[in-house]
Structure formats: C-alpha cells, structure tokens
Design a protein around this motif. Sequence first.
Motif, PDB file in Angstrom:
ATOM      1  N   LEU A  60     -19.266  50.636 -39.984  1.00 20.71           N
ATOM      2  CA  LEU A  60     -20.407  51.149 -39.224  1.00 20.71           C
ATOM      3  C   LEU A  60     -21.577  50.169 -39.261  1.00 20.71           C
ATOM      4  O   LEU A  60     -22.238  49.952 -38.241  1.00 20.71           O
ATOM      5  CB  LEU A  60     -20.823  52.518 -39.756  1.00 20.71           C
ATOM      6  N   GLN A  61     -21.821  49.539 -40.416  1.00 16.37           N
ATOM      7  CA  GLN A  61     -22.882  48.530 -40.504  1.00 16.37           C
ATOM      8  C   GLN A  61     -22.563  47.339 -39.606  1.00 16.37           C
ATOM      9  O   GLN A  61     -23.446  46.819 -38.919  1.00 16.37           O
ATOM     10  CB  GLN A  61     -23.043  48.041 -41.946  1.00 16.37           C
ATOM     11  N   THR A  62     -21.309  46.893 -39.607  1.00 21.98           N
ATOM     12  CA  THR A  62     -20.906  45.775 -38.753  1.00 21.98           C
ATOM     13  C   THR A  62     -21.137  46.120 -37.289  1.00 21.98           C
ATOM     14  O   THR A  62     -21.729  45.332 -36.534  1.00 21.98           O
ATOM     15  CB  THR A  62     -19.416  45.420 -38.993  1.00 21.98           C
ATOM     16  N   ALA A  63     -20.685  47.305 -36.884  1.00 20.67           N
ATOM     17  CA  ALA A  63     -20.856  47.741 -35.492  1.00 20.67           C
ATOM     18  C   ALA A  63     -22.330  47.830 -35.113  1.00 20.67           C
ATOM     19  O   ALA A  63     -22.731  47.407 -34.023  1.00 20.67           O
ATOM     20  CB  ALA A  63     -20.173  49.096 -35.289  1.00 20.67           C
ATOM     21  N   SER A  64     -23.135  48.360 -36.008  1.00 18.89           N
ATOM     22  CA  SER A  64     -24.562  48.529 -35.741  1.00 18.89           C
ATOM     23  C   SER A  64     -25.282  47.186 -35.604  1.00 18.89           C
ATOM     24  O   SER A  64     -26.063  46.997 -34.663  1.00 18.89           O
ATOM     25  CB  SER A  64     -25.188  49.355 -36.865  1.00 18.89           C
ATOM     26  N   LEU A  65     -25.020  46.267 -36.519  1.00 18.45           N
ATOM     27  CA  LEU A  65     -25.691  44.966 -36.459  1.00 18.45           C
ATOM     28  C   LEU A  65     -25.285  44.168 -35.220  1.00 18.45           C
ATOM     29  O   LEU A  65     -26.136  43.600 -34.532  1.00 18.45           O
ATOM     30  CB  LEU A  65     -25.395  44.162 -37.724  1.00 18.45           C
ATOM     31  N   VAL A  66     -23.994  44.133 -34.911  1.00 17.51           N
ATOM     32  CA  VAL A  66     -23.527  43.405 -33.725  1.00 17.51           C
ATOM     33  C   VAL A  66     -24.028  44.096 -32.460  1.00 17.51           C
ATOM     34  O   VAL A  66     -24.486  43.444 -31.517  1.00 17.51           O
ATOM     35  CB  VAL A  66     -21.991  43.268 -33.729  1.00 17.51           C
ATOM     36  N   GLY A  67     -23.968  45.417 -32.442  1.00 16.18           N
ATOM     37  CA  GLY A  67     -24.442  46.169 -31.280  1.00 16.18           C
ATOM     38  C   GLY A  67     -25.914  45.946 -31.005  1.00 16.18           C
ATOM     39  O   GLY A  67     -26.335  45.738 -29.866  1.00 16.18           O
ATOM     40  N   THR A  68     -26.731  45.968 -32.051  1.00 17.57           N
ATOM     41  CA  THR A  68     -28.170  45.744 -31.897  1.00 17.57           C
ATOM     42  C   THR A  68     -28.448  44.361 -31.322  1.00 17.57           C
ATOM     43  O   THR A  68     -29.276  44.210 -30.416  1.00 17.57           O
ATOM     44  CB  THR A  68     -28.882  45.908 -33.257  1.00 17.57           C
ATOM     45  N   GLU A  69     -27.767  43.348 -31.831  1.00 20.30           N
ATOM     46  CA  GLU A  69     -27.982  41.973 -31.356  1.00 20.30           C
ATOM     47  C   GLU A  69     -27.540  41.780 -29.907  1.00 20.30           C
ATOM     48  O   GLU A  69     -28.046  40.897 -29.225  1.00 20.30           O
ATOM     49  CB  GLU A  69     -27.241  40.974 -32.250  1.00 20.30           C
ATOM     50  N   THR A  70     -26.596  42.585 -29.433  1.00 25.48           N
ATOM     51  CA  THR A  70     -26.115  42.450 -28.054  1.00 25.48           C
ATOM     52  C   THR A  70     -26.818  43.413 -27.094  1.00 25.48           C
ATOM     53  O   THR A  70     -26.491  43.448 -25.917  1.00 25.48           O
ATOM     54  CB  THR A  70     -24.593  42.670 -27.964  1.00 25.48           C
ATOM     55  N   GLY A  71     -27.769  44.199 -27.603  1.00 25.00           N
ATOM     56  CA  GLY A  71     -28.540  45.084 -26.728  1.00 25.00           C
ATOM     57  C   GLY A  71     -27.917  46.450 -26.512  1.00 25.00           C
ATOM     58  O   GLY A  71     -28.317  47.181 -25.603  1.00 25.00           O
ATOM     59  N   TYR A  72     -26.979  46.854 -27.337  1.00 25.58           N
ATOM     60  CA  TYR A  72     -26.348  48.177 -27.216  1.00 25.58           C
ATOM     61  C   TYR A  72     -27.321  49.223 -27.732  1.00 25.58           C
ATOM     62  O   TYR A  72     -27.816  49.118 -28.849  1.00 25.58           O
ATOM     63  CB  TYR A  72     -25.041  48.201 -28.021  1.00 25.58           C
ATOM     64  N   GLU A  73     -27.598  50.254 -26.904  1.00 30.16           N
ATOM     65  CA  GLU A  73     -28.609  51.243 -27.272  1.00 30.16           C
ATOM     66  C   GLU A  73     -28.064  52.659 -27.426  1.00 30.16           C
ATOM     67  O   GLU A  73     -28.786  53.551 -27.848  1.00 30.16           O
ATOM     68  CB  GLU A  73     -29.740  51.236 -26.243  1.00 30.16           C
ATOM     69  N   GLN A  74     -26.792  52.893 -27.084  1.00 28.45           N
ATOM     70  CA  GLN A  74     -26.213  54.226 -27.208  1.00 28.45           C
ATOM     71  C   GLN A  74     -25.782  54.478 -28.658  1.00 28.45           C
ATOM     72  O   GLN A  74     -25.839  53.603 -29.502  1.00 28.45           O
ATOM     73  CB  GLN A  74     -24.994  54.389 -26.292  1.00 28.45           C
ATOM     74  N   LYS A  75     -25.308  55.691 -28.888  1.00 25.79           N
ATOM     75  CA  LYS A  75     -24.823  56.061 -30.208  1.00 25.79           C
ATOM     76  C   LYS A  75     -23.441  55.447 -30.432  1.00 25.79           C
ATOM     77  O   LYS A  75     -22.616  55.399 -29.520  1.00 25.79           O
ATOM     78  CB  LYS A  75     -24.734  57.582 -30.325  1.00 25.79           C
ATOM     79  N   ILE A  76     -23.198  54.960 -31.643  1.00 27.13           N
ATOM     80  CA  ILE A  76     -21.886  54.421 -32.010  1.00 27.13           C
ATOM     81  C   ILE A  76     -20.989  55.597 -32.380  1.00 27.13           C
ATOM     82  O   ILE A  76     -21.362  56.426 -33.223  1.00 27.13           O
ATOM     83  CB  ILE A  76     -22.006  53.436 -33.191  1.00 27.13           C
ATOM     84  N   LEU A  77     -19.829  55.680 -31.735  1.00 28.72           N
ATOM     85  CA  LEU A  77     -18.893  56.759 -32.029  1.00 28.72           C
ATOM     86  C   LEU A  77     -18.068  56.414 -33.256  1.00 28.72           C
ATOM     87  O   LEU A  77     -17.669  55.267 -33.438  1.00 28.72           O
ATOM     88  CB  LEU A  77     -17.964  57.001 -30.841  1.00 28.72           C
ATOM     89  N   LEU A  78     -17.812  57.413 -34.084  1.00 29.53           N
ATOM     90  CA  LEU A  78     -16.962  57.236 -35.256  1.00 29.53           C
ATOM     91  C   LEU A  78     -15.593  57.822 -34.951  1.00 29.53           C
ATOM     92  O   LEU A  78     -15.499  58.903 -34.359  1.00 29.53           O
ATOM     93  CB  LEU A  78     -17.561  57.927 -36.473  1.00 29.53           C
TER      94      LEU A  78
END
Length: 183
Positions: A60-78
């Motif tokens: 989840l941390q990996t997904a969040s950090l990469v997502g933030t850097e690429t401009g992803y603003e939606q919720k990450i699904l688990l």
Amino acid sequence: MNLYVLRHASAGTRRANPALDVRRPLDKSGKRDCLLLGNTLSSMNVSFDLIVSSPLKRSLQTASLVGTETGYEQKILLSDALAPQATFAQFQKMLAECSGYDSLLVVGHSPNLVQFLGLLLQPAATAQDCERRPAAVRLRKGAIARLSLDRGAAMLQWMLDPRVVGKLYASSTSKSRRKTSRK
C-alpha cells in the motif's frame, strides 16, 4: 488495457511472526525507489485510471508513493487477489472486474506476482496441457512491468528495474558538460 505490474519496494528483512510481517513498512531505500520510479513514470507521461494494491502495508505504501508522484488522486483499492497467498484464478477474476479501465496498476508480492506475470505472458492452455508453466521473469523489489492485454497472451511492452531508474535519474540530474582539469 495497459496493465502495470509493480512489486513492492524494499521493506527490510522479513519478520518471523506473520502477524508482525503484515505490518512491515518500506525502509528508507524503498521509499526513495518509489519516489524515483514515480518521478520517472511521470516524465514518461504514464498515468493510471485505477490502482489496486495488496492489503499489506509495504504494498500500500508503494502504491501510494508511486500514485502520488504520477498524479493519481482517486482511492487505492485493496484486493486479496494481490496478497502473498493469492492464486492465479483470484488474480484473473480481479483483472476481469477491472477490465473497464484503460490503465491499471497492480502492486503485490513475490513469488505469486512474478508467477502471475509469467502466466499472463504464456498462450492460453489447451486441453492437452495439464499444467501451464509460467514464463521466467525477474521482477526485483520496486520493479515495474508494462503489459498490453488484449485477446490471448499478454505482450510485454517494457520493464523498469529500480537500479536502472536510479542511474537514469542520476544521469539526468548531473551536469551535461564533462569535468576537465585545468593545468
């Protein structure tokens, strides 16, 4: 669909107690690798319509950090389909549920995520095939692979290893002019 398969970044040594290992976070090196990867993907104009992660903290941390850097603003699904004990059937079901998205990032663990990647690259099994053997793929911690999913076997478009990303980042930030000595 463009499927991006990302193995979680470095999270230190595995804990002996499984209950504690579930909550193991990324280490300093893992966080740095995620930020560099996200920055590199952003410079390549890669964006995601949906990010799905294993429920474990390091993924989840990996997904969040990469997502933030690429401009992803939606919720990450688990999804348990990306957990360490997940099966390929669960993974395929999750992909089918996400088939409406053009660009999907999944973040999980080795060895099952690597096996899923290898199986996606194989042609569909026939009645004569008792077992499908996955293609041999090396996906280091923090590495990402881009697949194009259409009918039949997936096509590997590219892979980025954290070591390559680090070298690219270092070379792009260094001076373009070589140092020369003055005598």
